[in-house]
Scaffold this motif. Sequence first.
Motif, PDB file in Angstrom:
ATOM      1  N   LYS A  12       0.838  -1.207   0.000  1.00 15.97           N
ATOM      2  CA  LYS A  12       0.000   0.000   0.000  1.00 15.97           C
ATOM      3  C   LYS A  12       0.874   1.259   0.000  1.00 15.97           C
ATOM      4  CE  LYS A  12      -4.132  -2.031   2.052  1.00 15.97           C
ATOM      5  NZ  LYS A  12      -5.124  -1.985   3.124  1.00 15.97           N
ATOM      6  N   LYS A  13       1.996   1.215   0.732  1.00 18.65           N
ATOM      7  CA  LYS A  13       2.899   2.379   0.743  1.00 18.65           C
ATOM      8  C   LYS A  13       3.549   2.572  -0.630  1.00 18.65           C
ATOM      9  CE  LYS A  13       4.244   2.520   5.639  1.00 18.65           C
ATOM     10  NZ  LYS A  13       5.405   2.553   6.562  1.00 18.65           N
ATOM     11  N   ASP A  99      -2.092  -4.860  14.219  1.00 24.23           N
ATOM     12  CA  ASP A  99      -2.921  -3.656  14.091  1.00 24.23           C
ATOM     13  C   ASP A  99      -4.139  -3.679  15.011  1.00 24.23           C
ATOM     14  OD1 ASP A  99      -1.175  -2.799  12.179  1.00 24.23           O
ATOM     15  OD2 ASP A  99      -2.582  -2.865  10.501  1.00 24.23           O
ATOM     16  N   GLN A 100      -4.839  -4.814  15.029  1.00 20.46           N
ATOM     17  CA  GLN A 100      -6.085  -4.880  15.798  1.00 20.46           C
ATOM     18  C   GLN A 100      -5.823  -4.728  17.295  1.00 20.46           C
ATOM     19  OE1 GLN A 100      -9.193  -4.966  14.237  1.00 20.46           O
ATOM     20  NE2 GLN A 100      -9.830  -4.382  16.296  1.00 20.46           N
ATOM     21  N   ALA A 101      -4.787  -5.401  17.784  1.00 22.77           N
ATOM     22  CA  ALA A 101      -4.470  -5.315  19.224  1.00 22.77           C
ATOM     23  C   ALA A 101      -4.041  -3.891  19.591  1.00 22.77           C
ATOM     24  CB  ALA A 101      -3.362  -6.310  19.573  1.00 22.77           C
ATOM     25  N   ASN A 102      -3.263  -3.255  18.715  1.00 21.25           N
ATOM     26  CA  ASN A 102      -2.817  -1.883  18.981  1.00 21.25           C
ATOM     27  C   ASN A 102      -4.008  -0.931  19.059  1.00 21.25           C
ATOM     28  OD1 ASN A 102      -0.088  -2.595  18.919  1.00 21.25           O
ATOM     29  ND2 ASN A 102       0.103  -2.237  16.727  1.00 21.25           N
ATOM     30  N   LEU A 103      -4.899  -1.064  18.086  1.00 23.59           N
ATOM     31  CA  LEU A 103      -6.080  -0.208  18.000  1.00 23.59           C
ATOM     32  C   LEU A 103      -6.990  -0.429  19.224  1.00 23.59           C
ATOM     33  CD1 LEU A 103      -8.129   0.138  14.721  1.00 23.59           C
ATOM     34  CD2 LEU A 103      -9.276  -0.382  16.843  1.00 23.59           C
ATOM     35  N   ASN A 154     -10.777   0.458   4.313  1.00 26.93           N
ATOM     36  CA  ASN A 154      -9.801   0.840   3.289  1.00 26.93           C
ATOM     37  C   ASN A 154      -8.380   1.030   3.801  1.00 26.93           C
ATOM     38  OD1 ASN A 154     -11.588   0.755   1.259  1.00 26.93           O
ATOM     39  ND2 ASN A 154     -11.915   2.954   1.067  1.00 26.93           N
ATOM     40  N   GLY A 155      -8.234   1.303   5.070  1.00 27.83           N
ATOM     41  CA  GLY A 155      -6.903   1.648   5.540  1.00 27.83           C
ATOM     42  C   GLY A 155      -6.218   0.501   6.251  1.00 27.83           C
ATOM     43  N   PHE A 156      -5.233   0.864   7.058  1.00 30.42           N
ATOM     44  CA  PHE A 156      -4.566  -0.123   7.896  1.00 30.42           C
ATOM     45  C   PHE A 156      -4.134   0.609   9.165  1.00 30.42           C
ATOM     46  CE2 PHE A 156      -1.573   1.701   4.891  1.00 30.42           C
ATOM     47  CZ  PHE A 156      -0.441   2.000   5.639  1.00 30.42           C
ATOM     48  N   THR A 168     -16.295  13.634   8.444  1.00 33.02           N
ATOM     49  CA  THR A 168     -17.136  12.837   9.339  1.00 33.02           C
ATOM     50  C   THR A 168     -16.777  11.362   9.191  1.00 33.02           C
ATOM     51  OG1 THR A 168     -18.814  12.745   7.606  1.00 33.02           O
ATOM     52  CG2 THR A 168     -19.089  14.440   9.292  1.00 33.02           C
ATOM     53  N   ARG A 169     -16.056  11.035   8.112  1.00 32.25           N
ATOM     54  CA  ARG A 169     -15.641   9.648   7.873  1.00 32.25           C
ATOM     55  C   ARG A 169     -14.284   9.391   8.522  1.00 32.25           C
ATOM     56  NH1 ARG A 169     -15.316   9.814   1.551  1.00 32.25           N
ATOM     57  NH2 ARG A 169     -14.366  11.789   2.159  1.00 32.25           N
ATOM     58  N   THR A 170     -14.027   8.124   8.862  1.00 29.94           N
ATOM     59  CA  THR A 170     -12.672   7.764   9.297  1.00 29.94           C
ATOM     60  C   THR A 170     -11.787   7.671   8.057  1.00 29.94           C
ATOM     61  OG1 THR A 170     -12.925   5.364   9.054  1.00 29.94           O
ATOM     62  CG2 THR A 170     -13.611   6.341  11.174  1.00 29.94           C
ATOM     63  N   SER A 171     -10.459   7.677   8.278  1.00 30.21           N
ATOM     64  CA  SER A 171      -9.577   7.588   7.104  1.00 30.21           C
ATOM     65  C   SER A 171      -9.689   6.217   6.441  1.00 30.21           C
ATOM     66  CB  SER A 171      -8.126   7.933   7.450  1.00 30.21           C
ATOM     67  OG  SER A 171      -7.628   7.165   8.501  1.00 30.21           O
ATOM     68  N   ALA A 172     -10.228   5.204   7.155  1.00 29.53           N
ATOM     69  CA  ALA A 172     -10.448   3.890   6.536  1.00 29.53           C
ATOM     70  C   ALA A 172     -11.718   3.860   5.692  1.00 29.53           C
ATOM     71  CB  ALA A 172     -10.511   2.806   7.610  1.00 29.53           C
TER      72      ALA A 172
END
Length: 202
Positions: A12-13, A99-103, A154-156, A168-172
């Motif tokens: 993605k980067k 990612d999920q645990a961090n979030l 859409n994001g990570f 109003t939307r998240t970056s994902a």
Amino acid sequence: MSRVLLATRNAKKLGELRRILAAEGVQGLEVVGLADVPEFPEAPETGATFEENAVAKARDAVAATGLPAIADDSGLTVDALNGMPGVLSARWAGRHGDDQANLDLVLAQLTDTPDERRGAAFVCAAALVLPGGEETVVRGEWRGRLTRKSRGANGFGYDPIFVPEGETRTSAEMEPAEKDASSHRGRALRALLPALRELAGR
């Protein structure tokens, strides 16, 4: 065609930098990633700042490959957590890249934080290091606030809980091209454009 190495295995980067160069009309640069060059040992990120980590990664990549190299280090800084997780963003919950645990941990730490105090910023430092030793280091910031639950696919990383200022939307929930136009990494990579244009013209 000059090759420039983006020191990442994140597709993605790579896509993001290629899209930005195309959108800005920069020709003559072929962007390759770590998967496209012989493997070399990557030093752990031990810098106290995003800038230190980015420069160290880019220097390592140049030394190992002889190619001009771009590296970035980015993360989330949360106002109510005194700027943390910061450089520890990718391993905030203890294991790198979960990612999920961090979030989940950030949301748990903010459980009692009222909406008006959930300000945050994504920060990205990007470094371009040339084989001749020249170094360009830039920084991009994207301010916003954190939601109470994840939204969007859409994001990570922390994208599903980050709502940029004026949105109003998240970056994902944003389209990749929209995100490139305003994200911290997009801002940092665009700040490298003068140096990249020069490289393309060599």
